[in-house]
Motif scaffolding. Sequence first.
Motif, short mmCIF file in Angstrom:
data_model
loop_
_atom_site.label_atom_id
_atom_site.label_comp_id
_atom_site.label_asym_id
_atom_site.label_seq_id
_atom_site.Cartn_x
_atom_site.Cartn_y
_atom_site.Cartn_z
N TYR A 70 0.83 -1.21 0.00
CA TYR A 70 0.00 0.00 0.00
C TYR A 70 0.86 1.25 0.00
CZ TYR A 70 -3.53 -3.38 1.27
OH TYR A 70 -4.36 -4.47 1.26
N GLU A 71 0.31 2.33 -0.55
CA GLU A 71 0.99 3.61 -0.53
C GLU A 71 0.96 4.19 0.89
OE1 GLU A 71 -1.04 5.77 -3.70
OE2 GLU A 71 0.72 5.46 -4.98
N PRO A 72 1.85 5.13 1.21
CA PRO A 72 1.92 5.67 2.57
C PRO A 72 0.59 6.22 3.10
CG PRO A 72 3.86 6.32 1.33
CD PRO A 72 2.96 5.64 0.36
N ALA A 73 -0.15 6.94 2.25
CA ALA A 73 -1.42 7.50 2.71
C ALA A 73 -2.41 6.40 3.08
CB ALA A 73 -2.01 8.40 1.63
N GLU A 74 -2.42 5.31 2.33
CA GLU A 74 -3.32 4.21 2.63
C GLU A 74 -2.87 3.48 3.89
OE1 GLU A 74 -6.72 2.05 0.76
OE2 GLU A 74 -6.16 3.92 1.73
N CYS A 75 -1.57 3.35 4.08
CA CYS A 75 -1.06 2.74 5.31
C CYS A 75 -1.49 3.54 6.53
CB CYS A 75 0.46 2.63 5.25
SG CYS A 75 1.09 1.45 4.04
N GLU A 76 -1.42 4.85 6.41
CA GLU A 76 -1.84 5.72 7.51
C GLU A 76 -3.32 5.54 7.82
OE1 GLU A 76 -1.80 10.48 8.72
OE2 GLU A 76 -0.91 9.79 6.82
N ARG A 77 -4.13 5.42 6.77
CA ARG A 77 -5.57 5.20 6.98
C ARG A 77 -5.81 3.86 7.70
NH1 ARG A 77 -10.23 2.87 4.53
NH2 ARG A 77 -8.98 1.79 2.95
N ALA A 93 -10.21 -0.78 -0.35
CA ALA A 93 -8.87 -0.21 -0.19
C ALA A 93 -8.25 -0.04 -1.56
CB ALA A 93 -8.01 -1.11 0.70
N THR A 94 -7.11 0.61 -1.59
CA THR A 94 -6.37 0.80 -2.83
C THR A 94 -5.02 0.13 -2.70
OG1 THR A 94 -7.47 2.92 -3.25
CG2 THR A 94 -5.44 2.47 -4.47
N GLY A 95 -4.81 -0.94 -3.46
CA GLY A 95 -3.57 -1.70 -3.38
C GLY A 95 -2.48 -1.11 -4.27
N LEU A 96 -1.24 -1.49 -3.97
CA LEU A 96 -0.07 -1.01 -4.71
C LEU A 96 0.62 -2.20 -5.35
CD1 LEU A 96 1.93 1.33 -5.41
CD2 LEU A 96 3.12 0.74 -3.27
N ARG A 97 0.69 -2.21 -6.68
CA ARG A 97 1.36 -3.31 -7.38
C ARG A 97 2.87 -3.12 -7.40
NH1 ARG A 97 -2.94 -2.28 -11.17
NH2 ARG A 97 -4.56 -3.88 -11.07
N ARG A 98 3.53 -4.18 -7.77
CA ARG A 98 4.99 -4.16 -7.82
C ARG A 98 5.51 -3.08 -8.77
NH1 ARG A 98 8.75 -9.47 -9.28
NH2 ARG A 98 10.77 -8.58 -8.67
N ASP A 99 4.79 -2.84 -9.87
CA ASP A 99 5.24 -1.85 -10.87
C ASP A 99 4.89 -0.42 -10.50
OD1 ASP A 99 2.52 -1.72 -11.27
OD2 ASP A 99 2.55 -2.51 -13.31
N GLY A 100 4.30 -0.22 -9.33
CA GLY A 100 3.96 1.13 -8.88
C GLY A 100 2.55 1.57 -9.19
#
Length: 437
Positions: free
Chosen positions: A154-161, A180-187
């Motif tokens: 996850y991106e930092p903002a999502e981790c904070e949430r 939620a909004t996931g973060l793939r390996r390619d960004g």
Amino acid sequence: MYYGPDSEDSVAFVFRAGADEPTVGASWFDGTVPPGSVADEVRALTATAHVDGRAARSVEWPTTPADHPEERTQVTLVGRPDERDEGVVVVGLTAASPAQTDYEARATAIEASMDGIAVLATDETYDYLNDAHAAVYGYDSRTPFYGETWEMCYEPAECERFREEVIPELYETGTWRGDATGLRRDGSTFPQELSLSLTPDERVVCVVRDVTERREREAKLRARAERLTEFSRLLAHDLRNPLAVARANAEFVEMEPENSEERLRALSNSLDRIDELISDALGYARAGDSVSQAELENLSLSRVASMAWDTVETGEASSSLESGGSFEAVESQLRQVLENLFRNAVEHADEPPTVWVGELPDEAGFYVEDSGPGIAPANRDRVFEVGYSTNDHGTGYGLPGVERIAVEHGWEIDVTDGRTGGARFEIRTDPPATDEA
């Protein structure tokens, strides 16, 4: 595990010795396999193992001790060569309870699941994950996850949430389910549905599903519903006048049939107008269909422009393809763009116009230009409004449909002056990104 010659029951080697396991030289068969049909089946499997090589076969039967009636014994036989090139059989004997069998079945189901499933240890690092969990985040292996925490997904903002909202609720109620909004390996990021459950030892079971395709379908359905609402409202408004004219003329013809020639002509014109309105409105409604990457093709501008010109009533108008080029587009929609721009040029000109088509000289895109009267600067934004037309016979659907297709493709469209003062529509197929505040 026991390792025995193919033609004998005696054990040649013991991989793992136990108190109740046969020793070297003893028979693994006698005293282990019950006589009767089970023994016959095991003998048959032994022969099959020799023939099939590494093909594994298993037989299961109730364990003999009466104090463990729920347990069962399973024998697995796998044929393989030995160093002397003689066929041998690997014999595996296991005792399995229903609970163990049930556990193995569940483990198999988890591994085969299309949803990503993972278990996080109490320090939030990955304890277990299936292949689907790795794949949903763009990985072809589970290895990069071990030793890492869930924050890698996850991106930092999502981790904070998650820290502020999700995790407190999880530990308070034992479960959490939401989006939620996931973060793939390619960004890249993707929408997901996430279900979290807390185990008695405070590990976290995560079930994640990529819902990108579902969200795209939902967006298409919403957009289509909005277009249908707008379509019905506008069509009802635009049809009211020609219907009233047609009704009045029909009533006059009914009352005075001997003086009906002019009225019949007016009635026919009203019906033609109704047909035109319906046709253009349907084209506008179809123009907003969302474009997916899979639908895009590399299209030749000259080929599609030629087909579009042939399907428009152009009269004595002429066209000139000044340059070609190719663009990524949905063919039917690119053709609709060109047809509407050609029709607009012909319908707004006092004399048969010349229409020029070509590739933009300094950026990706194309233009359609005509020798007609042009469009005043004050009206250039209004021409894309549904229902607006400077032509008494126009429907006001053509250019809004062009703009809608351009937007769905990620293009930009502008109106400017042509070389002779006519209208020039410039469509940029790769417009520069703009920073939104």
